[in-house]
Write a protein that holds these residues in place. Structure first.
Motif, PDB file in Angstrom:
ATOM      1  N   PRO A  26     -26.120 -13.913   8.271  1.00 52.86           N
ATOM      2  CA  PRO A  26     -24.934 -14.920   8.008  1.00 52.86           C
ATOM      3  C   PRO A  26     -25.132 -16.207   8.591  1.00 52.86           C
ATOM      4  O   PRO A  26     -25.103 -17.665   7.884  1.00 52.86           O
ATOM      5  CB  PRO A  26     -23.739 -14.677   9.150  1.00 52.86           C
ATOM      6  N   GLY A  27     -25.975 -16.278   9.235  1.00 54.64           N
ATOM      7  CA  GLY A  27     -26.636 -17.439   9.267  1.00 54.64           C
ATOM      8  C   GLY A  27     -27.331 -18.128   8.306  1.00 54.64           C
ATOM      9  O   GLY A  27     -27.256 -19.564   7.703  1.00 54.64           O
ATOM     10  N   LYS A  28     -28.693 -17.959   7.414  1.00 58.78           N
ATOM     11  CA  LYS A  28     -29.350 -18.194   6.151  1.00 58.78           C
ATOM     12  C   LYS A  28     -28.533 -17.980   5.440  1.00 58.78           C
ATOM     13  O   LYS A  28     -28.536 -18.786   4.672  1.00 58.78           O
ATOM     14  CB  LYS A  28     -29.935 -16.589   6.232  1.00 58.78           C
ATOM     15  N   LEU A  54     -26.159 -21.692   1.497  1.00 55.83           N
ATOM     16  CA  LEU A  54     -24.913 -22.524   0.699  1.00 55.83           C
ATOM     17  C   LEU A  54     -24.567 -23.668   1.277  1.00 55.83           C
ATOM     18  O   LEU A  54     -24.546 -24.641   0.284  1.00 55.83           O
ATOM     19  CB  LEU A  54     -23.912 -22.093   0.735  1.00 55.83           C
ATOM     20  N   ASP A  55     -24.497 -24.386   2.331  1.00 56.57           N
ATOM     21  CA  ASP A  55     -25.263 -26.062   2.530  1.00 56.57           C
ATOM     22  C   ASP A  55     -26.174 -26.483   2.123  1.00 56.57           C
ATOM     23  O   ASP A  55     -26.265 -27.399   1.239  1.00 56.57           O
ATOM     24  CB  ASP A  55     -25.255 -26.102   4.192  1.00 56.57           C
ATOM     25  N   ASP A  56     -27.303 -26.010   1.311  1.00 55.64           N
ATOM     26  CA  ASP A  56     -28.533 -26.816   1.154  1.00 55.64           C
ATOM     27  C   ASP A  56     -27.976 -26.415  -0.568  1.00 55.64           C
ATOM     28  O   ASP A  56     -28.279 -27.237  -2.082  1.00 55.64           O
ATOM     29  CB  ASP A  56     -29.324 -25.227   0.983  1.00 55.64           C
ATOM     30  N   LEU A  57     -27.299 -25.387  -1.179  1.00 57.52           N
ATOM     31  CA  LEU A  57     -26.938 -25.257  -2.925  1.00 57.52           C
ATOM     32  C   LEU A  57     -26.042 -26.112  -2.526  1.00 57.52           C
ATOM     33  O   LEU A  57     -25.818 -27.180  -3.964  1.00 57.52           O
ATOM     34  CB  LEU A  57     -26.358 -24.081  -2.725  1.00 57.52           C
ATOM     35  N   MET A  58     -24.976 -26.760  -2.060  1.00 55.11           N
ATOM     36  CA  MET A  58     -23.919 -27.775  -2.181  1.00 55.11           C
ATOM     37  C   MET A  58     -24.695 -29.182  -2.081  1.00 55.11           C
ATOM     38  O   MET A  58     -24.042 -30.039  -2.266  1.00 55.11           O
ATOM     39  CB  MET A  58     -23.042 -27.846  -0.802  1.00 55.11           C
ATOM     40  N   GLU A  59     -25.963 -29.261  -0.575  1.00 56.28           N
ATOM     41  CA  GLU A  59     -26.346 -31.016  -1.178  1.00 56.28           C
ATOM     42  C   GLU A  59     -26.573 -31.154  -2.387  1.00 56.28           C
ATOM     43  O   GLU A  59     -26.620 -32.260  -2.780  1.00 56.28           O
ATOM     44  CB  GLU A  59     -27.379 -30.493   0.277  1.00 56.28           C
ATOM     45  N   TYR A  77     -15.312 -22.751   0.313  1.00 54.79           N
ATOM     46  CA  TYR A  77     -16.378 -22.409   0.727  1.00 54.79           C
ATOM     47  C   TYR A  77     -16.597 -21.240   1.933  1.00 54.79           C
ATOM     48  O   TYR A  77     -17.211 -20.468   1.853  1.00 54.79           O
ATOM     49  CB  TYR A  77     -17.062 -23.445   2.058  1.00 54.79           C
ATOM     50  N   GLU A  78     -15.243 -20.813   2.473  1.00 54.24           N
ATOM     51  CA  GLU A  78     -15.569 -19.898   3.392  1.00 54.24           C
ATOM     52  C   GLU A  78     -15.710 -18.472   2.405  1.00 54.24           C
ATOM     53  O   GLU A  78     -16.285 -17.366   2.548  1.00 54.24           O
ATOM     54  CB  GLU A  78     -13.896 -19.158   4.132  1.00 54.24           C
ATOM     55  N   LYS A  79     -15.053 -18.026   1.294  1.00 50.74           N
ATOM     56  CA  LYS A  79     -15.274 -16.956   0.084  1.00 50.74           C
ATOM     57  C   LYS A  79     -16.466 -17.020  -0.276  1.00 50.74           C
ATOM     58  O   LYS A  79     -16.962 -16.240  -0.622  1.00 50.74           O
ATOM     59  CB  LYS A  79     -13.982 -16.707  -0.923  1.00 50.74           C
ATOM     60  N   ALA A  80     -17.323 -18.286  -0.702  1.00 44.51           N
ATOM     61  CA  ALA A  80     -18.273 -18.502  -1.429  1.00 44.51           C
ATOM     62  C   ALA A  80     -18.842 -18.026  -0.382  1.00 44.51           C
ATOM     63  O   ALA A  80     -20.307 -16.992  -0.175  1.00 44.51           O
ATOM     64  CB  ALA A  80     -19.017 -19.540  -1.774  1.00 44.51           C
TER      65      ALA A  80
END
Length: 51
Positions: free
Chosen positions: A30-32, A37-42, A14-17
């Motif tokens: 960074p917030g966006k 990334l969180d949306d992609l994971m979901e 996660y950190e590297k991505a």
């Protein structure tokens, strides 16, 4: 695309991505980048995940 992005996903890191998305010129905030990334994971949770 930044070369670290595929590495982050391939290593399920996660950190590297997140770092790769942050340095990408398209997502400079960074917030966006975290939100993207969180949306992609979901959306793709059935296919891949990051630790």
């Amino acid at each position: 695309m930044d070369n670290s992005m595929p590495g982050g996903f391939l290593q399920e890191n996660y950190e590297k991505a997140l770092m790769a998305l942050t340095v990408n010129r398209t997502v400079v905030d960074p917030g966006k980048a975290k939100a993207v990334l969180d949306d992609l994971m979901e959306v793709n949770r059935e296919y891949w995940y990051l630790q």
